[in-house]
Enzyme design. Structure first.
Site, PDB file in Angstrom:
ATOM      1  N   GLU A  26     -30.035  55.799  41.274  1.00  0.00           N
ATOM      2  CA  GLU A  26     -30.912  55.402  40.113  1.00  0.00           C
ATOM      3  C   GLU A  26     -30.587  56.226  38.763  1.00  0.00           C
ATOM      4  O   GLU A  26     -31.253  56.228  37.772  1.00  0.00           O
ATOM      5  CB  GLU A  26     -32.417  55.691  40.583  1.00  0.00           C
ATOM      6  CG  GLU A  26     -32.821  54.473  41.624  1.00  0.00           C
ATOM      7  CD  GLU A  26     -34.178  54.363  41.942  1.00  0.00           C
ATOM      8  OE1 GLU A  26     -35.041  55.399  41.327  1.00  0.00           O
ATOM      9  OE2 GLU A  26     -34.453  53.742  42.562  1.00  0.00           O
ATOM     10  N   VAL A  88     -31.704  53.166  51.930  1.00  0.00           N
ATOM     11  CA  VAL A  88     -30.782  52.914  53.133  1.00  0.00           C
ATOM     12  C   VAL A  88     -29.268  53.420  52.447  1.00  0.00           C
ATOM     13  O   VAL A  88     -28.855  53.255  51.300  1.00  0.00           O
ATOM     14  CB  VAL A  88     -30.261  51.250  53.599  1.00  0.00           C
ATOM     15  CG1 VAL A  88     -29.323  50.984  54.118  1.00  0.00           C
ATOM     16  CG2 VAL A  88     -31.588  50.651  53.731  1.00  0.00           C
ATOM     17  N   ASN A 125     -32.519  46.713  38.819  1.00  0.00           N
ATOM     18  CA  ASN A 125     -32.146  46.744  40.269  1.00  0.00           C
ATOM     19  C   ASN A 125     -32.164  45.227  40.816  1.00  0.00           C
ATOM     20  O   ASN A 125     -33.134  45.170  41.698  1.00  0.00           O
ATOM     21  CB  ASN A 125     -32.921  47.697  41.073  1.00  0.00           C
ATOM     22  CG  ASN A 125     -32.339  48.096  42.280  1.00  0.00           C
ATOM     23  OD1 ASN A 125     -31.380  47.234  42.913  1.00  0.00           O
ATOM     24  ND2 ASN A 125     -32.589  49.107  43.009  1.00  0.00           N
ATOM     25  N   TYR A 132     -36.567  41.676  47.845  1.00  0.00           N
ATOM     26  CA  TYR A 132     -37.997  41.717  47.624  1.00  0.00           C
ATOM     27  C   TYR A 132     -38.718  40.378  47.566  1.00  0.00           C
ATOM     28  O   TYR A 132     -39.645  39.946  48.142  1.00  0.00           O
ATOM     29  CB  TYR A 132     -38.761  42.743  46.633  1.00  0.00           C
ATOM     30  CG  TYR A 132     -38.642  44.103  47.033  1.00  0.00           C
ATOM     31  CD1 TYR A 132     -38.901  44.538  48.572  1.00  0.00           C
ATOM     32  CD2 TYR A 132     -38.285  45.069  46.008  1.00  0.00           C
ATOM     33  CE1 TYR A 132     -38.602  45.910  48.750  1.00  0.00           C
ATOM     34  CE2 TYR A 132     -37.875  46.320  46.216  1.00  0.00           C
ATOM     35  CZ  TYR A 132     -38.164  46.890  47.708  1.00  0.00           C
ATOM     36  OH  TYR A 132     -38.087  48.167  47.828  1.00  0.00           O
TER      37      TYR A 132
END
Length: 150
Positions: A26, A88, A125, A132
């Site tokens: 990030e 992950v 992202n 999602y």
């Protein structure tokens, strides 16, 4: 084969390594001020503040992902599970580990009588947003994140 299990105190060093991997992804590694010791105290001390669900490679017993969550309270909705992060490790992305972790987190929310779950995702992202969306996630508009750092 990946196994999913609750996190333990012994998992904290590997969990922190995942936190750092996420921070690098990030572009914010310089913003991490947490430590292994603080996570151990906050997660497994006398007043635990969070829970973890770990994804473990069944062959090597290495931790390859985790979900970190805590409970919050909404005056409108009641008890909610807040998913702080699903992480992950890069080598295991794209193999369904994130889905296993999110499914386990959803189950944890239901088992603990939450009325739902909440989390955030960075607007850039796209892989996470697409992931999602597979779950029927509702994305809120009109809210601005606020922070006070001490």
């Amino acid at each position: 084969m990946i196994s999913i299990r609750p996190g333990t105190l012994e998992d904290i060093p590997e969990a922190f390594a995942l936190v750092m991997e996420l921070a690098v992804y990030e572009r914010a590694a310089d913003q991490v001020s947490n430590t292994v010791e603080q996570m151990a105290l906050d997660g497994f001390g006398p007043n635990p503040l969070f829970g973890m669900i770990m994804a473990e490679d069944s062959d090597t017993k290495n931790i390859v992902g985790m979900a970190l969550y805590f409970f919050r309270y909404s005056t409108w909705k009641g008890k909610r599970l807040y998913l702080e992060d699903i992480i992950v490790t890069e080598d295991f992305r794209g193999y369904g580990v994130g889905k296993l972790l999110l499914d386990a987190t959803i189950e944890t929310a239901k088992e603990t009588h939450c009325t739902g779950m909440m989390w955030q995702v960075l607007d850039w992202n796209e892989p996470a947003i697409g992931f999602y969306k597979q779950f029927g996630t509702r994305f809120d508009d009109g809210w601005t994140n606020c922070h006070l750092d001490f």
